[in-house]
Scaffold this motif. Structure first.
Motif, PDB file in Angstrom:
ATOM      1  N   ARG A 140      12.985  -6.458  11.633  1.00  0.00           N
ATOM      2  CA  ARG A 140      13.990  -5.826  10.784  1.00  0.00           C
ATOM      3  C   ARG A 140      13.377  -4.656  10.018  1.00  0.00           C
ATOM      4  NH1 ARG A 140      12.234 -10.491   8.300  1.00  0.00           N
ATOM      5  NH2 ARG A 140      12.025 -10.489   6.022  1.00  0.00           N
ATOM      6  N   THR A 141      14.169  -3.622   9.855  1.00  0.00           N
ATOM      7  CA  THR A 141      13.738  -2.424   9.129  1.00  0.00           C
ATOM      8  C   THR A 141      14.571  -2.279   7.872  1.00  0.00           C
ATOM      9  OG1 THR A 141      13.061  -1.325  11.181  1.00  0.00           O
ATOM     10  CG2 THR A 141      13.456   0.073   9.268  1.00  0.00           C
ATOM     11  N   ILE A 142      13.891  -2.091   6.747  1.00  0.00           N
ATOM     12  CA  ILE A 142      14.589  -1.963   5.473  1.00  0.00           C
ATOM     13  C   ILE A 142      14.266  -0.606   4.841  1.00  0.00           C
ATOM     14  CG2 ILE A 142      14.615  -4.451   5.069  1.00  0.00           C
ATOM     15  CD1 ILE A 142      12.263  -4.132   3.185  1.00  0.00           C
ATOM     16  N   PRO A 143      15.154  -0.093   3.978  1.00  0.00           N
ATOM     17  CA  PRO A 143      14.893   1.197   3.327  1.00  0.00           C
ATOM     18  C   PRO A 143      13.680   1.116   2.407  1.00  0.00           C
ATOM     19  CG  PRO A 143      17.194   0.528   3.081  1.00  0.00           C
ATOM     20  CD  PRO A 143      16.449  -0.664   3.585  1.00  0.00           C
ATOM     21  N   LEU A 144      12.899   2.174   2.393  1.00  0.00           N
ATOM     22  CA  LEU A 144      11.736   2.258   1.510  1.00  0.00           C
ATOM     23  C   LEU A 144      12.180   2.912   0.202  1.00  0.00           C
ATOM     24  CD1 LEU A 144       8.591   1.770   1.557  1.00  0.00           C
ATOM     25  CD2 LEU A 144       8.378   4.187   2.121  1.00  0.00           C
ATOM     26  N   THR A 145      12.353   2.109  -0.835  1.00  0.00           N
ATOM     27  CA  THR A 145      12.808   2.630  -2.124  1.00  0.00           C
ATOM     28  C   THR A 145      11.651   3.317  -2.848  1.00  0.00           C
ATOM     29  OG1 THR A 145      12.273   0.596  -3.306  1.00  0.00           O
ATOM     30  CG2 THR A 145      14.474   0.740  -2.298  1.00  0.00           C
ATOM     31  N   ASN A 146      11.978   4.013  -3.919  1.00  0.00           N
ATOM     32  CA  ASN A 146      10.944   4.701  -4.698  1.00  0.00           C
ATOM     33  C   ASN A 146       9.926   3.719  -5.270  1.00  0.00           C
ATOM     34  OD1 ASN A 146      12.148   7.177  -4.248  1.00  0.00           O
ATOM     35  ND2 ASN A 146      13.369   7.107  -6.119  1.00  0.00           N
ATOM     36  N   GLU A 147      10.416   2.544  -5.734  1.00  0.00           N
ATOM     37  CA  GLU A 147       9.523   1.531  -6.298  1.00  0.00           C
ATOM     38  C   GLU A 147       8.569   0.995  -5.235  1.00  0.00           C
ATOM     39  OE1 GLU A 147      13.251   1.579  -8.760  1.00  0.00           O
ATOM     40  OE2 GLU A 147      12.796   1.513  -6.606  1.00  0.00           O
ATOM     41  N   MET A 148       9.098   0.758  -4.040  1.00  0.00           N
ATOM     42  CA  MET A 148       8.276   0.250  -2.934  1.00  0.00           C
ATOM     43  C   MET A 148       7.228   1.288  -2.527  1.00  0.00           C
ATOM     44  SD  MET A 148      11.508  -1.369  -0.900  1.00  0.00           S
ATOM     45  CE  MET A 148      10.731  -1.386   0.717  1.00  0.00           C
ATOM     46  N   GLU A 149       7.664   2.531  -2.414  1.00  0.00           N
ATOM     47  CA  GLU A 149       6.737   3.607  -2.042  1.00  0.00           C
ATOM     48  C   GLU A 149       5.635   3.756  -3.082  1.00  0.00           C
ATOM     49  OE1 GLU A 149       6.777   8.331  -0.707  1.00  0.00           O
ATOM     50  OE2 GLU A 149       8.640   7.346  -1.325  1.00  0.00           O
ATOM     51  N   ASP A 150       6.003   3.642  -4.348  1.00  0.00           N
ATOM     52  CA  ASP A 150       5.039   3.786  -5.440  1.00  0.00           C
ATOM     53  C   ASP A 150       3.935   2.735  -5.359  1.00  0.00           C
ATOM     54  OD1 ASP A 150       4.088   4.783  -8.074  1.00  0.00           O
ATOM     55  OD2 ASP A 150       4.738   2.798  -8.732  1.00  0.00           O
ATOM     56  N   VAL A 151       4.315   1.454  -5.185  1.00  0.00           N
ATOM     57  CA  VAL A 151       3.312   0.387  -5.141  1.00  0.00           C
ATOM     58  C   VAL A 151       2.436   0.511  -3.892  1.00  0.00           C
ATOM     59  CG1 VAL A 151       4.760  -1.351  -3.987  1.00  0.00           C
ATOM     60  CG2 VAL A 151       2.912  -2.083  -5.463  1.00  0.00           C
ATOM     61  N   LEU A 152       3.010   0.966  -2.777  1.00  0.00           N
ATOM     62  CA  LEU A 152       2.232   1.126  -1.543  1.00  0.00           C
ATOM     63  C   LEU A 152       1.215   2.259  -1.671  1.00  0.00           C
ATOM     64  CD1 LEU A 152       5.123   0.609   1.033  1.00  0.00           C
ATOM     65  CD2 LEU A 152       3.084  -0.838   0.808  1.00  0.00           C
ATOM     66  N   LEU A 153       1.619   3.349  -2.299  1.00  0.00           N
ATOM     67  CA  LEU A 153       0.693   4.471  -2.489  1.00  0.00           C
ATOM     68  C   LEU A 153      -0.418   4.102  -3.469  1.00  0.00           C
ATOM     69  CD1 LEU A 153       3.194   7.482  -2.612  1.00  0.00           C
ATOM     70  CD2 LEU A 153       1.605   6.898  -0.764  1.00  0.00           C
ATOM     71  N   ARG A 154      -0.069   3.294  -4.480  1.00  0.00           N
ATOM     72  CA  ARG A 154      -1.081   2.865  -5.453  1.00  0.00           C
ATOM     73  C   ARG A 154      -2.113   1.937  -4.819  1.00  0.00           C
ATOM     74  NH1 ARG A 154       1.203  -0.305  -9.284  1.00  0.00           N
ATOM     75  NH2 ARG A 154       3.375   0.000  -8.724  1.00  0.00           N
ATOM     76  N   VAL A 155      -1.634   0.987  -3.993  1.00  0.00           N
ATOM     77  CA  VAL A 155      -2.578   0.051  -3.371  1.00  0.00           C
ATOM     78  C   VAL A 155      -3.467   0.776  -2.363  1.00  0.00           C
ATOM     79  CG1 VAL A 155      -1.115  -0.732  -1.442  1.00  0.00           C
ATOM     80  CG2 VAL A 155      -2.806  -2.269  -2.401  1.00  0.00           C
ATOM     81  N   LYS A 156      -2.922   1.778  -1.694  1.00  0.00           N
ATOM     82  CA  LYS A 156      -3.727   2.536  -0.726  1.00  0.00           C
ATOM     83  C   LYS A 156      -4.828   3.312  -1.450  1.00  0.00           C
ATOM     84  CE  LYS A 156      -3.045   4.973   3.590  1.00  0.00           C
ATOM     85  NZ  LYS A 156      -2.028   5.553   4.507  1.00  0.00           N
ATOM     86  N   LYS A 157      -4.481   3.878  -2.596  1.00  0.00           N
ATOM     87  CA  LYS A 157      -5.449   4.636  -3.387  1.00  0.00           C
ATOM     88  C   LYS A 157      -6.589   3.743  -3.866  1.00  0.00           C
ATOM     89  CE  LYS A 157      -5.749   7.603  -7.489  1.00  0.00           C
ATOM     90  NZ  LYS A 157      -4.979   8.182  -8.628  1.00  0.00           N
ATOM     91  N   VAL A 158      -6.235   2.534  -4.341  1.00  0.00           N
ATOM     92  CA  VAL A 158      -7.236   1.583  -4.823  1.00  0.00           C
ATOM     93  C   VAL A 158      -8.127   1.098  -3.682  1.00  0.00           C
ATOM     94  CG1 VAL A 158      -7.560  -0.713  -5.837  1.00  0.00           C
ATOM     95  CG2 VAL A 158      -5.863   0.833  -6.797  1.00  0.00           C
ATOM     96  N   GLU A 159      -7.529   0.818  -2.526  1.00  0.00           N
ATOM     97  CA  GLU A 159      -8.301   0.346  -1.371  1.00  0.00           C
ATOM     98  C   GLU A 159      -9.247   1.418  -0.850  1.00  0.00           C
ATOM     99  OE1 GLU A 159      -5.125  -2.988   0.361  1.00  0.00           O
ATOM    100  OE2 GLU A 159      -5.358  -1.072   1.387  1.00  0.00           O
TER     101      GLU A 159
END
Length: 218
Positions: A140-159
Motif C-alpha cells: 500500500r502507498t500512502i501520502p507523504l505528509t509534511n510531518e512524515m517528511e520532516d521526521v524522515l529527513l531528520r533521522v537521515k541527517k542524524v544517521e
C-alpha cells in the motif's frame, strides 16, 4: 485446556484449512470441521480480560504528551534512532514490523509518497529476525505528509552524522532496528504518570485508525 477463545478459533482455522487441502488432494471426502459448532466450546475457554478504551488507545492529551517527550529526548540524545520510528508511527499508524522493514527506496520525496511493502518477523524458536511480506500480503502507498517528511529527513541527517545510514530507514550502530526494540521503547516512554496506562505500539496504530474513521475515512 484453559486457553483463550481466540486461540481456539485460530487452531480451528488451521485445522479447517488443512482438511480443505486434503479434500483438494482427494485424501478425504468431506471436512469434519463443518460439524463443529465452535461457539459451544467458548464456555470451556479461559475468560479473557477485556481492555478498556483508555488502555487500547491514546487520548489527545496523551498523544501530545508523547510527542513532547520525543522532542525532549531528541535534545538529550539525538542519535537514539528508535524515537524517530515512534514519531513516524504517530503519523502513519504503521505496524511495528513495517516500521522496522521500511527502506529508503520506499520513500519518494518528489512524488510525496511512502510505500509499505514488507514487514519484519521473528522466528520464536531461533529468535532470529527476517524480512517478509506485510501481514495481509498487500502493498500500500500512502501520502507523504509534511510531518512524515520532516521526521524522515531528520533521522537521515542524524544517521549520516553518526555513520548509521543503511538501506533501512531506522538503523543504529548495530544495523537495522528490530521490532522488539521499537515496541519496548514505546512501553518505556509511556510508563510515566502522564499516561493512564502503559501503551503498546499497536495502541498508536489503533488511535490513528479511530481518528481516521471519525473523520469519514473508510
Amino acid at each position: 485446556k484453559e486457553i483463550p477463545y481466540r486461540a481456539l478459533k485460530a487452531m480451528y482455522g488451521y485445522m479447517n484449512g488443512i482438511f480443505d487441502k486434503c479434500i483438494i488432494d482427494k485424501l478425504i471426502k468431506e471436512n469434519p470441521c463443518k460439524y463443529i459448532d465452535l461457539p459451544i466450546y467458548k464456555q470451556y475457554c479461559k475468560e479473557e480480560k477485556i481492555k478498556t478504551t483508555e488502555e487500547r488507545t491514546l487520548s489527545e492529551v496523551e498523544n501530545r504528551t508523547l510527542l513532547k517527550k520525543l522532542e525532549e529526548s531528541y535534545k538529550k540524545k539525538p542519535s537514539y534512532i528508535v524515537q524517530y520510528a515512534i514519531e513516524l508511527s504517530l503519523y502513519t499508524g504503521m505496524r511495528v514490523g513495517e516500521l522496522s522493514a521500511l527502506k529508503w527506496e520506499d520513500i519518494n520525496f518528489d512524488k510525496k509518497t511512502l510505500t509499505i511493502r514488507r514487514s519484519e518477523k521473528c522466528n520464536r524458536k531461533t529468535k532470529e529476525y527476517y524480512i517478509s511480506a506485510t501481514k495481509n500480503d498487500k502493498i500500500r502507498t500512502i501520502p507523504l505528509t509534511n510531518e512524515m517528511e520532516d521526521v524522515l529527513l531528520r533521522v537521515k541527517k542524524v544517521e549520516l552524522a553518526n555513520g548509521f545510514l543503511t538501506e533501512f530507514v531506522f538503523s543504529n550502530e548495530n544495523g537495522r532496528i528490530h521490532t522488539g526494540t521499537i515496541s519496548s521503547a514505546v512501553r518505556n516512554v509511556t510508563m510515566s504518570k502522564e499516561f493512564g496506562h502503559t501503551k503498546s505500539i499497536h495502541a498508536i496504530r489503533r488511535t490513528l485508525n479511530s481518528n481516521l474513521r471519525c473523520n469519514g475515512m473508510s
